[in-house]
Design an enzyme around this catalytic site. Structure first.
Site, mmCIF file in Angstrom:
data_model
loop_
_atom_site.group_PDB
_atom_site.id
_atom_site.type_symbol
_atom_site.label_atom_id
_atom_site.label_comp_id
_atom_site.label_asym_id
_atom_site.label_seq_id
_atom_site.Cartn_x
_atom_site.Cartn_y
_atom_site.Cartn_z
ATOM 1 N N HIS A 166 -53.176 21.044 -6.966
ATOM 2 C CA HIS A 166 -52.981 19.616 -7.242
ATOM 3 C C HIS A 166 -51.502 19.239 -7.251
ATOM 4 O O HIS A 166 -51.147 18.119 -6.882
ATOM 5 C CB HIS A 166 -53.644 19.242 -8.569
ATOM 6 N N SER A 214 -43.822 18.455 -10.204
ATOM 7 C CA SER A 214 -43.838 17.110 -10.787
ATOM 8 C C SER A 214 -44.959 16.932 -11.803
ATOM 9 O O SER A 214 -44.869 16.070 -12.680
ATOM 10 C CB SER A 214 -43.939 16.050 -9.685
ATOM 11 N N THR A 221 -70.787 33.857 -9.768
ATOM 12 C CA THR A 221 -69.818 34.894 -10.158
ATOM 13 C C THR A 221 -68.442 34.260 -10.347
ATOM 14 O O THR A 221 -67.498 34.576 -9.619
ATOM 15 C CB THR A 221 -69.755 36.009 -9.096
ATOM 16 N N THR A 269 -65.032 36.374 -10.479
ATOM 17 C CA THR A 269 -64.767 37.320 -9.395
ATOM 18 C C THR A 269 -64.448 36.545 -8.126
ATOM 19 O O THR A 269 -65.188 35.627 -7.758
ATOM 20 C CB THR A 269 -65.988 38.231 -9.149
#
Length: 378
Positions: free
Chosen positions: A67, A87, A214, A217
C-alpha cells in the site's frame, strides 16, 4: 511455460551476491557498511512485533509494503505520490484514512516507534525492510531483495491509487501499469501475498478472515482455492468486494475463508486466468515470481542504481513445508471452475475428511494469540 524459464534465470542471477566488504559491530560481514544498521532493526522487529511468526502482525506489515509503494502515478506525476517512500508512516493521519487503506492503521502505529529508535534509517526503508523481515517468518516464502537508501517523502500521496477488491480487472491492470509498468503476469505474481493474508474490514462482522486454508504458510493453496466453487460466506453476505467462498465454515475466532471479488475476477479473466492457474502446485515458480515482482514494487519512485543492495541482512526464510497443493476436505476436482483451457491442471489429492476443516486462527493452531498493538496517530 516460458514464464517459468525466465523466472528461473532471474532467481539464479539474484543468488549471485557481491562479496562481503564490511564487518558490522556484531561481527557480521555484509556487502556494504550501510547495511549494518538493519541487523539490530531486524532483531528488534522480530522480538517486539513478529515473535518470529507468520501471524497477524506480520501479515499486516506485508500489506503495508504494498500500500505504501503502489501510491505513485506516471500519468498524474510527482504530486500524486512517491511510491515506496514511507509516506504512510510520515503522514499517519492522512493516507491510513483512505478507504482502500482501511485497517492499515495497526501496522502504521506499530512501525512508527521504530522511526525514533532506529533514526538513521528512513521511513521508506523501514517499511520495505519490515515487510521483508515479516515475510521471512512464513514457511516457503522467498528471501526478498532489499535495497537501502530511499529518502523520506515530504508530501502525502493522493487518494485513489490503491486497487480495491471491488475493482474490475481492467481497472486493476491499468492501475498497476500506470504505477510502474507492471504486466498482468507481475500483477498475479504479487497476489501470491494473499497466501499469507487475512481481511478485517471487508466484512465488518468478522475479524482476520483468511484468503486460503493455510494463512500462515506461503504456498499455492490460494491459487487453487480461488478456483473452487463458492458455497457461502464466512460472515454476512452482500459485502462490497466479496464473493462466495468454498470454505466458509468458522467457529469462534476460527474464521472461515473469505474470497475477494478481485481475486475471483483475475482467476477467470482471459488476460490473467492462465497465469493464475499456472501457479497451482508450483511452489518454487510462485515464490520466484513473487520475489521478482516485489523487487520492482519496492523501488517504485526510486532509481535502483542509486540504492545499496542490503539483501544479505534480510533473514533467511523458514523452509517450505514440502506439502503439495491439495483439495481441502469436502472439495475435489468436481468443484473446479477453470477458465484457462490451454494450461494443464495438475493432478492433486484431497485432504482426508468428509466435512470442511476449521482454519486455525493462530499459527500454533490455537484460537487465542494476542498480537502487538501500539497506540499511535493513525
Amino acid at each position: 511455460m516460458a514464464f517459468k524459464s525466465l523466472i528461473a534465470f532471474v532467481a539464479l542471477a539474484a543468488a549471485v551476491r557481491a562479496a562481503p566488504t564490511a564487518v558490522c559491530p556484531d561481527g557480521t560481514r555484509v556487502s556494504h557498511a550501510a547495511c549494518c544498521a538493519f541487523i539490530p532493526l531486524a532483531q528488534d522487529l522480530q522480538e517486539t512485533i513478529f515473535q518470529n511468526e507468520c501471524g497477524e502482525d506480520a501479515h499486516e506489515v506485508i500489506r503495508l509494503t504494498f500500500h505504501d509503494a503502489i501510491a505513485i502515478s506516471r500519468s498524474q506525476g510527482p504530486k500524486a505520490g512517491g511510491g515506496a517512500d514511507g509516506s504512510m508512516l510520515l503522514f499517519p493521519t492522512v493516507e491510513p484514512n483512505f478507504s482502500a487503506n482501511n485497517g492499515i492503521d495497526d501496522s502504521v502505529n506499530n512501525l512508527i516507534p521504530f522511526m525514533q529508535k532506529h533514526n538513521t534509517i528512513s521511513a521508506a526503508d523501514l517499511v520495505q525492510f519490515a515487510g521483508a523481515v515479516a515475510l521471512s517468518n512464513c514457511p516457503g516464502a522467498p528471501r526478498l531483495e532489499f535495497l537501502a537508501g530511499r529518502p523520506n517523502k515530504t508530501i502525502a500521496a493522493v487518494d485513489g491509487l490503491i486497487p480495491e477488491p471491488q475493482d474490475s480487472v481492467t481497472k486493476i491492470l491499468q492501475r498497476f501499469e500506470d504505477a510502474g509498468g507492471f504486466t498482468p503476469f507481475e500483477v498475479v505474481s504479487l497476489l501470491a501475498s494473499h497466501s499469507v493474508a487475512r481481511a478485517d474490514k471487508v466484512d465488518q462482522t468478522i475479524d482476520a478472515a483468511p484468503f486460503d486454508s493455510t494463512p500462515f504458510t506461503f504456498d499455492t493453496q490460494v491459487f487453487l482455492e480461488v478456483l473452487l466453487k463458492g458455497v457461502g460466506f464466512p460472515g454476512s453476505a452482500n459485502n462490497t468486494g466479496e464473493v462466495a467462498s468454498p470454505l466458509p465454515l468458522g467457529s469462534g475466532s476460527d474464521t472461515g475463508e473469505m474470497r475477494l471479488q478481485s481475486d475471483f475476477a483475475l482467476a477467470h479473466d482471459p488476460r490473467t486466468a492462465c497465469i493464475w492457474q499456472g501457479f497451482v502446485n508450483e511452489q518454487a515458480f510462485m515464490a520466484a515470481s513473487f520475489r521478482a515482482a516485489m523487487s520492482k514494487l519496492a523501488v517504485l519512485g526510486h532509481n535502483r542504481n542509486s540504492l545499496i543492495d542490503c539483501s544479505d541482512v534480510v533473514p533467511v526464510p523458514k523452509p517450505a513445508t514440502g506439502q503439495p497443493a491439495m483439495f481441502p476436505a469436502s472439495t475435489g476436482p468436481q468443484d473446479l471452475e477453470l477458465s484457462c483451457p490451454s494450461e494443464r491442471f495438475p493432478t492433486l489429492t484431497t485432504q482426508p475428511g468428509a466435512s470442511q476443516s476449521l482454519i486455525a486462527h493462530c499459527p500454533d493452531g490455537s484460537m487465542s494469540c494476542p498480537g502487538v498493538q501500539f497506540n499511535g496517530p493513525a
